[in-house]
Design a protein around this motif. Structure first.
Motif, PDB file in Angstrom:
ATOM      1  N   LEU A 118      50.190  44.176  50.025  1.00  0.00           N
ATOM      2  CA  LEU A 118      50.322  44.030  48.744  1.00  0.00           C
ATOM      3  C   LEU A 118      50.767  45.903  47.837  1.00  0.00           C
ATOM      4  O   LEU A 118      50.989  45.880  47.188  1.00  0.00           O
ATOM      5  CB  LEU A 118      49.869  43.115  47.652  1.00  0.00           C
TER       6      LEU A 118
ATOM      7  N   LEU B  93      53.231  38.767  40.278  1.00  0.00           N
ATOM      8  CA  LEU B  93      54.051  37.724  41.851  1.00  0.00           C
ATOM      9  C   LEU B  93      54.169  36.624  41.882  1.00  0.00           C
ATOM     10  O   LEU B  93      54.014  35.817  41.526  1.00  0.00           O
ATOM     11  CB  LEU B  93      52.508  38.091  42.620  1.00  0.00           C
TER      12      LEU B  93
ATOM     13  N   ASP C  63      53.949  33.130  42.916  1.00  0.00           N
ATOM     14  CA  ASP C  63      52.698  32.541  42.229  1.00  0.00           C
ATOM     15  C   ASP C  63      53.358  31.455  40.486  1.00  0.00           C
ATOM     16  O   ASP C  63      53.641  33.089  39.435  1.00  0.00           O
ATOM     17  CB  ASP C  63      51.712  33.172  41.473  1.00  0.00           C
TER      18      ASP C  63
ATOM     19  N   TYR D 294      42.947  33.610  49.470  1.00  0.00           N
ATOM     20  CA  TYR D 294      42.969  34.723  47.819  1.00  0.00           C
ATOM     21  C   TYR D 294      42.071  35.765  47.682  1.00  0.00           C
ATOM     22  O   TYR D 294      40.970  35.732  48.935  1.00  0.00           O
ATOM     23  CB  TYR D 294      42.707  33.472  47.014  1.00  0.00           C
ATOM     24  N   GLY D 295      41.922  36.133  47.541  1.00  0.00           N
ATOM     25  CA  GLY D 295      41.101  36.971  46.750  1.00  0.00           C
ATOM     26  C   GLY D 295      40.443  36.568  45.945  1.00  0.00           C
ATOM     27  O   GLY D 295      40.556  35.590  44.479  1.00  0.00           O
TER      28      GLY D 295
ATOM     29  N   GLU E  86      38.763  40.710  49.404  1.00  0.00           N
ATOM     30  CA  GLU E  86      40.222  39.654  49.497  1.00  0.00           C
ATOM     31  C   GLU E  86      40.375  38.995  50.899  1.00  0.00           C
ATOM     32  O   GLU E  86      39.674  39.207  51.822  1.00  0.00           O
ATOM     33  CB  GLU E  86      41.348  40.524  50.254  1.00  0.00           C
ATOM     34  N   LYS E  87      40.444  37.326  50.214  1.00  0.00           N
ATOM     35  CA  LYS E  87      40.293  36.422  51.981  1.00  0.00           C
ATOM     36  C   LYS E  87      39.323  36.069  52.389  1.00  0.00           C
ATOM     37  O   LYS E  87      39.305  36.217  53.820  1.00  0.00           O
ATOM     38  CB  LYS E  87      41.757  36.541  52.681  1.00  0.00           C
TER      39      LYS E  87
ATOM     40  N   VAL F 164      42.038  34.923  42.692  1.00  0.00           N
ATOM     41  CA  VAL F 164      43.093  36.360  42.112  1.00  0.00           C
ATOM     42  C   VAL F 164      44.083  34.822  41.739  1.00  0.00           C
ATOM     43  O   VAL F 164      44.473  34.378  43.090  1.00  0.00           O
ATOM     44  CB  VAL F 164      43.007  37.501  42.810  1.00  0.00           C
ATOM     45  N   VAL F 165      44.980  34.705  41.032  1.00  0.00           N
ATOM     46  CA  VAL F 165      46.204  34.405  40.753  1.00  0.00           C
ATOM     47  C   VAL F 165      47.344  35.606  40.492  1.00  0.00           C
ATOM     48  O   VAL F 165      46.623  36.084  40.032  1.00  0.00           O
ATOM     49  CB  VAL F 165      46.347  33.007  40.096  1.00  0.00           C
ATOM     50  N   GLY F 166      48.665  35.246  40.739  1.00  0.00           N
ATOM     51  CA  GLY F 166      49.122  36.537  40.972  1.00  0.00           C
ATOM     52  C   GLY F 166      49.862  36.738  39.234  1.00  0.00           C
ATOM     53  O   GLY F 166      50.944  37.549  39.571  1.00  0.00           O
TER      54      GLY F 166
ATOM     55  N   TYR G  44      48.165  40.221  36.854  1.00  0.00           N
ATOM     56  CA  TYR G  44      47.678  41.742  36.626  1.00  0.00           C
ATOM     57  C   TYR G  44      48.111  42.214  35.832  1.00  0.00           C
ATOM     58  O   TYR G  44      48.992  42.215  35.160  1.00  0.00           O
ATOM     59  CB  TYR G  44      47.310  42.366  37.700  1.00  0.00           C
TER      60      TYR G  44
ATOM     61  N   LYS H 256      43.899  42.043  57.320  1.00  0.00           N
ATOM     62  CA  LYS H 256      45.239  41.863  58.382  1.00  0.00           C
ATOM     63  C   LYS H 256      46.088  42.338  58.288  1.00  0.00           C
ATOM     64  O   LYS H 256      46.301  42.904  58.554  1.00  0.00           O
ATOM     65  CB  LYS H 256      45.736  40.373  56.957  1.00  0.00           C
TER      66      LYS H 256
ATOM     67  N   GLN I 289      45.150  46.458  50.617  1.00  0.00           N
ATOM     68  CA  GLN I 289      45.293  45.445  50.063  1.00  0.00           C
ATOM     69  C   GLN I 289      45.023  45.523  48.310  1.00  0.00           C
ATOM     70  O   GLN I 289      43.983  46.679  47.357  1.00  0.00           O
ATOM     71  CB  GLN I 289      43.948  44.266  49.893  1.00  0.00           C
TER      72      GLN I 289
ATOM     73  N   THR J 299      43.639  43.957  46.047  1.00  0.00           N
ATOM     74  CA  THR J 299      41.827  43.748  45.998  1.00  0.00           C
ATOM     75  C   THR J 299      40.859  44.635  45.735  1.00  0.00           C
ATOM     76  O   THR J 299      40.664  44.721  44.955  1.00  0.00           O
ATOM     77  CB  THR J 299      41.824  42.223  46.470  1.00  0.00           C
TER      78      THR J 299
HETATM   79  C1  G1P Z   1      47.668  37.912  47.140  1.00  0.00           C
HETATM   80  C2  G1P Z   1      46.267  38.615  46.866  1.00  0.00           C
HETATM   81  C3  G1P Z   1      45.300  37.781  46.327  1.00  0.00           C
HETATM   82  C4  G1P Z   1      46.163  36.589  45.464  1.00  0.00           C
HETATM   83  C5  G1P Z   1      47.061  36.298  46.110  1.00  0.00           C
HETATM   84  C6  G1P Z   1      47.497  35.326  45.269  1.00  0.00           C
HETATM   85  O1  G1P Z   1      47.749  37.183  48.349  1.00  0.00           O
HETATM   86  O2  G1P Z   1      46.878  40.050  48.036  1.00  0.00           O
HETATM   87  O3  G1P Z   1      44.182  38.219  47.085  1.00  0.00           O
HETATM   88  O4  G1P Z   1      44.481  35.713  45.203  1.00  0.00           O
HETATM   89  O5  G1P Z   1      48.636  37.159  46.141  1.00  0.00           O
HETATM   90  O6  G1P Z   1      48.659  34.538  45.198  1.00  0.00           O
HETATM   91  P1  G1P Z   1      49.108  36.892  49.494  1.00  0.00           P
HETATM   92  O7  G1P Z   1      49.577  35.473  48.780  1.00  0.00           O
HETATM   93  O8  G1P Z   1      50.021  37.352  49.287  1.00  0.00           O
HETATM   94  O9  G1P Z   1      49.104  36.348  50.611  1.00  0.00           O
END
Ligand code: G1P
Length: 305
Positions: free
Chosen positions: A115, A135, A138, A175-176, A197-198, A210-212, A214, A232, A236, A238
């Motif tokens: 991302l 994102l 979401d 999530y972050g 992150e995660k 964190v939700v998508g 920003y 991963k 990132q 995050t």
């Molecule tokens: C991404 C971000 C993560 C965030 C999430 C929200 O993760 O890396 O920090 O919490 O979106 O949907 P992904 O869902 O792409 O793994």
């Protein structure tokens, strides 16, 4: 706010290069962003949310196999002619509206490096301005558009903003996760004291995920460019935000609204059910159907045909 930085945000970036492997085989030959919620592709909701929040310069970060997104927001003369001939004016409006919604720009992420790397591809288009990132996975249903809620906070504090919501502890690994100051700056607005992150639930600094959504500043691009692989093995966003936070204040907003993770099968189904129930043309009949199905549920037999 850094000196000379503008608070007027015009640009929105939509990372849409992901492979969508969680939705195979549906995503083998079509982008996951085009999967519909009832009858509208997920990405259209994200674009409409940005528009409703006053953002008018949109950049979609795509990759291979994402041409359908470009076609969706383009004119479709043959389809328009066919629909016009059939006399279905309301359908014609729908087909035209998606093309007239907005002027979209596209850039390709040539390798799926994460991302953060996807957002970095927006650097040239964004230039030296603050910008929003949405994102599309979401999907947020709310009275006030979610990204608009973040923009209001950005305008007030002049610092980058991330959306957060509380999640079950066992879900932190998806999530972050942010650590925040003990007291909010305002109701639902928190100063971020760390991002990771995660994390596994035992390592997670809180249950605020964190939700998508920003609102970011161009300074983040240098940090993304310098960012090595993180969780991963991916670059990132995050991690770059954690680096940014060490330099300047970052705030988290608990937005008002219901979020659906449409990148997840169950979340996708929930979104379809809720959005159908909210529709004036479908809601009542669909609710009656669901009631019937639930009544047919027996603890031993499950749903009968
Ligand atoms: C991404 C971000 C993560 C965030 C999430 C929200 O993760 O890396 O920090 O919490 O979106 O949907 P992904 O869902 O792409 O793994």
């Amino acid at each position: 706010m850094a000196q000379g930085e503008s608070r007027r945000v015009r640009k929105a970036v939509f990372p849409a290069a992901g492979l969508g492997t969680r939705f195979l085989p549906a995503t083998k030959a079509q982008p996951k962003e085009m999967l519909p919620i009832v009858d509208t592709p997920c990405i259209q909701f994200a674009i409409e949310e940005a528009l409703a929040s006053g953002l008018d310069d949109m950049l979609v970060v795509t990759g291979r196999g994402k041409r359908a997104i470009e076609d969706h927001f383009d004119r479709a003369p043959e389809l328009e002619r066919a629909v016009a001939r059939s006399g279905k004016d309301d359908l014609l409006d729908l087909v035209r509206q998606t093309a007239d919604l907005v002027d979209l720009h596209f850039v390709r992420q040539k390798e799926p490096l994460g991302l953060g790397h996807a957002v970095l591809q927006a650097r040239r288009h964004v230039g030296d301005e603050p910008f929003a990132v949405i994102l599309g996975d979401d999907l947020i249903w709310s009275e006030r558009p979610a990204i608009g809620q973040l923009l209001a906070v950005y305008e007030r504090y002049g610092t980058p903003v991330v959306a957060v919501e509380r999640v079950a502890r066992e879900r932190t690994g998806a999530y972050g996760i942010v650590a925040v100051a003990p007291e909010p700056l305002a109701p639902g607005v928190w100063e971020v004291e760390g991002l990771v992150e995660k994390p596994d639930p035992e390592q997670a600094p809180s249950d605020l995920a964190v939700v998508g959504r920003y609102v970011l500043v161009p300074e983040v691009f240098d940090l993304l460019a310098a960012q090595g692989p993180g969780a991963k093995g991916e670059i990132q966003l995050t991690d770059a935000l954690e680096a940014l936070r060490r330099r300047r204040r970052l705030v988290a907003v608990e937005f008002e609204g219901v979020r659906y993770d449409t990148g997840d099968k169950l979340g996708y189904l929930k979104a379809n059910v809720d959005f159908a129930l909210r529709r004036a043309d479908l809601g009542a009949e669909f609710a009656a159907f669901l009631r019937e199905r639930v009544a047919a549920l027996s603890p031993t037999e499950g749903v009968r045909a």
